[in-house]
Structures are given as C-alpha cells and as structure tokens.
Design an enzyme around this catalytic site. Structure first.
Site, PDB file in Angstrom:
ATOM      1  N   ARG A   1      44.306  61.742  11.415  1.00  0.00           N
ATOM      2  CA  ARG A   1      42.996  61.651  12.064  1.00  0.00           C
ATOM      3  C   ARG A   1      41.844  61.592  11.069  1.00  0.00           C
ATOM      4  NH1 ARG A   1      44.362  66.690  15.878  1.00  0.00           N
ATOM      5  NH2 ARG A   1      45.910  67.009  14.222  1.00  0.00           N
TER       6      ARG A   1
ATOM      7  N   GLY B   1      46.855  74.624   5.241  1.00  0.00           N
ATOM      8  CA  GLY B   1      45.968  74.089   4.206  1.00  0.00           C
ATOM      9  C   GLY B   1      44.721  73.446   4.781  1.00  0.00           C
TER      10      GLY B   1
ATOM     11  N   LYS C   1      24.911  64.529 -24.147  1.00  0.00           N
ATOM     12  CA  LYS C   1      26.368  64.692 -24.001  1.00  0.00           C
ATOM     13  C   LYS C   1      26.935  65.283 -25.277  1.00  0.00           C
ATOM     14  CE  LYS C   1      29.915  62.093 -24.410  1.00  0.00           C
ATOM     15  NZ  LYS C   1      30.644  60.878 -24.670  1.00  0.00           N
TER      16      LYS C   1
HETATM   17  C1  UD1 Z   1      48.818  73.572  14.525  1.00  0.00           C
HETATM   18  C2  UD1 Z   1      49.555  74.416  15.580  1.00  0.00           C
HETATM   19  C3  UD1 Z   1      48.597  74.731  16.719  1.00  0.00           C
HETATM   20  C4  UD1 Z   1      47.383  75.470  16.172  1.00  0.00           C
HETATM   21  C5  UD1 Z   1      46.741  74.699  15.028  1.00  0.00           C
HETATM   22  C6  UD1 Z   1      45.721  75.590  14.347  1.00  0.00           C
HETATM   23  C7  UD1 Z   1      51.917  73.756  15.536  1.00  0.00           C
HETATM   24  C8  UD1 Z   1      52.990  72.993  16.217  1.00  0.00           C
HETATM   25  N1  UD1 Z   1      50.711  73.681  16.080  1.00  0.00           N
HETATM   26  O1  UD1 Z   1      48.424  72.372  15.167  1.00  0.00           O
HETATM   27  O2  UD1 Z   1      49.264  75.557  17.692  1.00  0.00           O
HETATM   28  O3  UD1 Z   1      46.445  75.683  17.213  1.00  0.00           O
HETATM   29  O4  UD1 Z   1      47.701  74.302  14.037  1.00  0.00           O
HETATM   30  O5  UD1 Z   1      45.005  74.928  13.330  1.00  0.00           O
HETATM   31  O6  UD1 Z   1      52.169  74.411  14.554  1.00  0.00           O
HETATM   32  N2  UD1 Z   1      52.039  70.273   8.098  1.00  0.00           N
HETATM   33  C9  UD1 Z   1      53.079  70.233   7.202  1.00  0.00           C
HETATM   34  N3  UD1 Z   1      54.244  69.621   7.559  1.00  0.00           N
HETATM   35  C10 UD1 Z   1      54.401  69.062   8.785  1.00  0.00           C
HETATM   36  C11 UD1 Z   1      53.340  69.113   9.704  1.00  0.00           C
HETATM   37  C12 UD1 Z   1      52.174  69.738   9.338  1.00  0.00           C
HETATM   38  O7  UD1 Z   1      52.969  70.749   6.085  1.00  0.00           O
HETATM   39  O8  UD1 Z   1      55.504  68.526   9.022  1.00  0.00           O
HETATM   40  C13 UD1 Z   1      50.803  70.940   7.704  1.00  0.00           C
HETATM   41  C14 UD1 Z   1      49.576  70.049   7.809  1.00  0.00           C
HETATM   42  O9  UD1 Z   1      49.342  69.373   6.577  1.00  0.00           O
HETATM   43  C15 UD1 Z   1      48.463  71.029   8.124  1.00  0.00           C
HETATM   44  C16 UD1 Z   1      49.194  72.145   8.877  1.00  0.00           C
HETATM   45  O10 UD1 Z   1      50.567  71.994   8.593  1.00  0.00           O
HETATM   46  O11 UD1 Z   1      47.882  71.538   6.943  1.00  0.00           O
HETATM   47  C17 UD1 Z   1      48.982  72.083  10.381  1.00  0.00           C
HETATM   48  O12 UD1 Z   1      49.433  70.814  10.846  1.00  0.00           O
HETATM   49  P1  UD1 Z   1      48.615  69.964  11.896  1.00  0.00           P
HETATM   50  O13 UD1 Z   1      49.336  68.721  12.147  1.00  0.00           O
HETATM   51  O14 UD1 Z   1      47.203  69.897  11.500  1.00  0.00           O
HETATM   52  O15 UD1 Z   1      48.786  70.913  13.186  1.00  0.00           O
HETATM   53  P2  UD1 Z   1      47.836  71.067  14.422  1.00  0.00           P
HETATM   54  O16 UD1 Z   1      48.018  69.905  15.322  1.00  0.00           O
HETATM   55  O17 UD1 Z   1      46.442  71.338  13.954  1.00  0.00           O
HETATM   56 CA    CA Z   2      45.414  71.216  11.995  1.00  0.00          CA
END
Ligand code: UD1
Ligand code: CA
Length: 462
Positions: free
Chosen positions: A15, A110, A352
């Site tokens: 996104r 993160g 510099k």
């Molecule tokens: C996640 C939670 C959601 C919560 C939200 C809070 C899950 C299924 N959902 O959703 O309940 O409200 O965070 O911010 O956990 N990432 C990985 N590996 C992956 C997928 C994601 O390292 O395979 C990392 C992403 O880089 C990110 C974090 O995990 O830093 C969260 O992933 P993201 O896809 O943003 O989850 P949300 O849809 O925000």
């Molecule tokens: Ca997120």
C-alpha cells in the site's frame, strides 16, 4: 527470564507503492524500523529482525545503525523467505529463538514506529500481554472479540470480518509478549484458511490465550498506529512532531510556528533555543542553550554550541559549530566542517572537511574545502580554495591573523603563514611565509578618455 524481541519487517508494504521497503520509510528523518528498535529495553537477550522484501536495503540500514551505536541491544537478521503472513514470520525465527534459549518473546511490528519505550518495557516485563487500542474508525486493523470474563476470544482481520464484526472498535495493536513454550506449538497449528491465505500470528495469539492468561492492554491510539500507506506516514509524522515539539516547549524551547518545525527523535535541544518556521533538524545532534535555528534551515547530525545564530535557509550536514558563531543566511556546511567559537560563515559560503579556528570570518561567496584556517583570519568575498586537481584532493593550511583578499584562488596543496596578506584577485600556487604579502596581478592600464573612444568605435560599426 530470557526475553527475545522479534520485529516483523519482511512484508512488501504494497500500500506504500514504493521501491523502498515500508519499514525504511522515515518519520521525522528516522526510518520506522529504527524507531521500533530504539524503543527496545537494553536488557533484552537479543532482537531478531525478520526481513525479506528489500532485505539488502534493510541489512545495510541495520549495519549503519549498529556501527553508529544507535541500537540499545544486539540485533540479528532472520530471512523469512517468501512472506506468508505474520505467523509465518515468527515461525521463521523458531531455530534462533530455541538457540537463544528464549523463555518469552516480545513481538513488535516494524511498521508501528511510535510505540513508547515505557510500553515496550512493560511488554517485556509481563508474563502474557497484547496491546490494543480503541478506534472510532477501526478500518484496516484486526478486531478484538472478548469472552464474557474479558479474556481474548478472537482476533478477526478486516478482510475476514462480517459487517457486524467490522463495527468493533477495539483493535489489535500488533504488539505482544508471549511465553515461547506455548507460542511455538501454536505457530505449528496455524493454517491459511482465511481471506488472505496467510498464516496469521493473531490466530496463534488466540491459541496461546486459550491455555495461558494473556492480558489486553489498551493504549492511546497514536502510540500504536501502523504505517500502511503514505497517508498513515503523514499522520504519524504529524503526531510525532506535535509530541516532540510540545515536549521541548516544556524544556524551555521556543517555536515561532511549532506546526512547521520538524525536530527528529534523536535531536537534543537546550533551554532558550529558538526554532523559526520551517526549520528541519534530524539525526543525532545536540544544540546548546540560546541558539537560534533560522527559518527554512536544514540540519542533519553534528553538534551546535550555545548562543549560535543559524540564519535562515542554511544547510548543515554533520557540522560542528562552536559557541557564539554566526552561520548564513544561505550557508552550506558540509561533512567534516568544524567551526570553533565565534566564527562567522556568511551567505553563499560552502565548507567541507574544514576547520575554522576561533574568530575566523568568511562572510560572503566562498568555497573552503579540505582546509584549516587559523584564529581571526579573514577570508574575503569570492575566495576559492582550489582543493581538487581533477584526480585528488589537497589541503590548504592558513595561519592565524592572515588576510585573504577577495576573489583570490588558493591552489592546494598550500600553506600560508601567520599574518600573511594575499592581495585581492591573486592566484596563489606556492606557499606564502608568515607576515609576507603575496600578489599576482597584471599591471593596470588606464587610458585617458578611452571610454569615449570605445563608444565611438561601437557606434561606427553599426
Ligand atoms: C497486523 C495484524 C492486525 C493488527 C495490525 C496492527 C495479523 C494477521 N494482523 O495487520 O490484527 O491490527 O497488524 O498494526 O497479524 N510482515 C512480515 N512477514 C509477513 C507479513 C508481514 O514480516 O509475512 C510484517 C510487515 O512487514 C509489517 C508487520 O509484519 O511490518 C505487520 O504486517 P502487515 O501486513 O502490515 O499487517 P496488518 O495488515 O497491518
Ligand atoms: Ca501494518
């Protein structure tokens, strides 16, 4: 109790629509992942950062933070491989968590940068805790359902939720402290039967909660907000800006327009600092009492003393500026610049790798590169230190109380002694001893009435 942190940073961040991994997008100059890492307590056994998409960039950034001593604890990288969800990300750490002898795992995202240090400390001291927030518009977050006794029943992702579930305002903040002995088998029980076909960490949290008490801590929404889009990034930046500037105001800092000044999280200001509109200060930097940061100035790292005047639209990159110095307007101090006390560097002056000792003045239109200039020496308008011969850089050394006349070029390597005078318009290619006067200037010819003859000649040509 051996606690290990796991920071999820492998997702693509679709996104954000970016070439840069989401966790490296900055809030007030510091990438989201650096904010998260800096919130960790120092007594953690280790922190594992789960990476995959853009991992080369993330690893380079981590190495830079490590060598810059910006991280509170040891950090290791775990490659998740193709990311199959947040549960899969934690599972990728299994071998490492076992090897480290983890008893408790603190899991952070993160992309949730503004989580306060005290909140992470509470997580890492708890036996079982997940963080939540109440949102008027809960869009995008996992919704929390509780049992009658208040315990965790389910976490439903937006994409899996019924319209009724979507109206739940209590959402998952994505930060947890869980016992590893219970989490590990729960991760193995995960499946991909959900709208996104992913292994959801949230399902494992609910599984753990069915055997082990997991408290739900409700935190202020601005502290757990995630960065999933550019709009989120702008909102997070605005919220961090308001928080940081308000905190400095209570410490005696004035902002002429707090809403337009951007002060990074590693900046340390002092009482009676005045920040003018549109100034941006980032990186690790300390600014002494009574110093003014002029409108539109951009300052990245370095060190600035007390009662310094940084006049408008100056750019300072890692520069050290001594007490009572005056910089700008429109000055550029690049890396390796050090101004001792009471130095004046004026408009359109670039420096510099240069040390200007106390009382040096270079007030107008000059380039000072790879140089050292002694106390109270005056560098005139338009002076250039010619430090580059096309292949290598060379140094210029000037003694104290010297006078470098306007529009001179000093061709390095070069040494100019104490008290020497360089006549305006000279090109200096050899060392000049102390107290000497050096001048390279073609003889001046003045032709009486020559101007009249000149115009006459031009007119006759027409
Ligand atoms: C996640 C939670 C959601 C919560 C939200 C809070 C899950 C299924 N959902 O959703 O309940 O409200 O965070 O911010 O956990 N990432 C990985 N590996 C992956 C997928 C994601 O390292 O395979 C990392 C992403 O880089 C990110 C974090 O995990 O830093 C969260 O992933 P993201 O896809 O943003 O989850 P949300 O849809 O925000
Ligand atoms: Ca997120």
């Amino acid at each position: 109790m051996k606690t290990v942190a796991v920071i999820l940073a492998a997702g693509l961040g679709t996104r954000m629509k970016s070439r840069i991994p989401k966790v490296l997008h900055p809030i007030l100059g510091d990438p989201s992942l650096l904010w998260v890492l800096r919130s960790l307590p120092e007594d953690l056994a280790s922190a594992l950062v789960v990476v995959h998409h853009g991992k080369e960039q993330v690893i380079i950034a981590l190495e830079g933070w490590q060598s810059g001593n910006l991280l509170p604890c040891a950090v290791q990288v775990v490659d998740q491989g193709e990311p199959l969800g947040t549960g899969h990300a934690v599972r990728a750490c299994e071998a490492e968590l076992d090897r480290l002898g983890a008893l408790r795992v603190v899991i952070l995202s993160g992309d949730v940068p503004l989580i306060p240090r005290e909140t992470v400390a509470r997580l890492s001291a708890s036996k079982g805790l997940m963080l939540a927030m109440e949102l008027k518009d809960p869009g995008g977050y996992g919704r929390i359902q509780r049992n009658a006794d208040g315990s965790l029943a389910r976490i439903v992702e937006e994409k899996d939720a019924t319209p009724e579930e979507r109206s739940i305002s209590l959402v998952n903040g994505g930060a947890y402290a869980l016992p590893w002995a219970a989490l590990k088998p729960a991760l193995h029980r995960l499946d991909t039967r959900n709208a996104q076909g992913e292994l959801y960490l949230t399902d494992a949290v609910v599984d753990v909660a069915s055997q082990h008490p997991i408290d739900i801590g409700i935190e202020p929404a601005e502290e757990l907000a995630g960065m999933n889009s550019r709009a989120d990034q702008a909102a997070l930046q605005a919220s961090a800006q308001a928080r940081i500037n308000a905190a400095w105001m209570t410490e005696g800092v004035s902002f002429l327009q707090a809403g337009s000044a951007l002060i990074g999280p590693r900046v340390v200001l002092s009482p009676d600092v005045v920040v003018e509109p549109g100034a941006r200060v980032e990186g690790s930097i300390r600014i002494g009492p009574g110093t003014h940061i002029g409108q539109g100035s951009v300052i990245t790292g370095g060190e600035i003393g007390s009662d310094v005047s940084i006049r408008p639209y100056s750019v300072l990159e890692g520069a050290k500026v001594g007490d009572h110095s005056v910089v700008g307007p429109f000055a550029r101090l690049r890396e390796g610049t050090e101004l001792q006390a009471g130095v004046h560097v004026g408009n359109f002056v670039e420096t510099k790798q240069t040390l200007l000792r106390s009382g040096v003045k270079a007030n107008h239109l000059a380039y000072l590169g790879d140089a050292e200039v002694g106390e109270n020496t005056n560098v005139g308008a338009g002076v250039i230190f010619c430090n580059y011969d096309g292949l290598r850089k060379h140094r210029t050394r000037i003694g104290r109380d010297a006078f470098i006349g306007s529009d001179s070029q000093l061709v390095a390597p070069l040494a100019i002694g104490d008290g020497a005078v360089i006549a305006a318009g000279s090109t200096i290619t050899e060392n000049v001893p102390a107290q000497a006067l050096a001048i390279t200037r073609p003889a001046l010819t003045v032709k009486e009435a020559g101007a009249l003859r000149y115009w006459e000649k031009l007119k006759n040509r027409q």
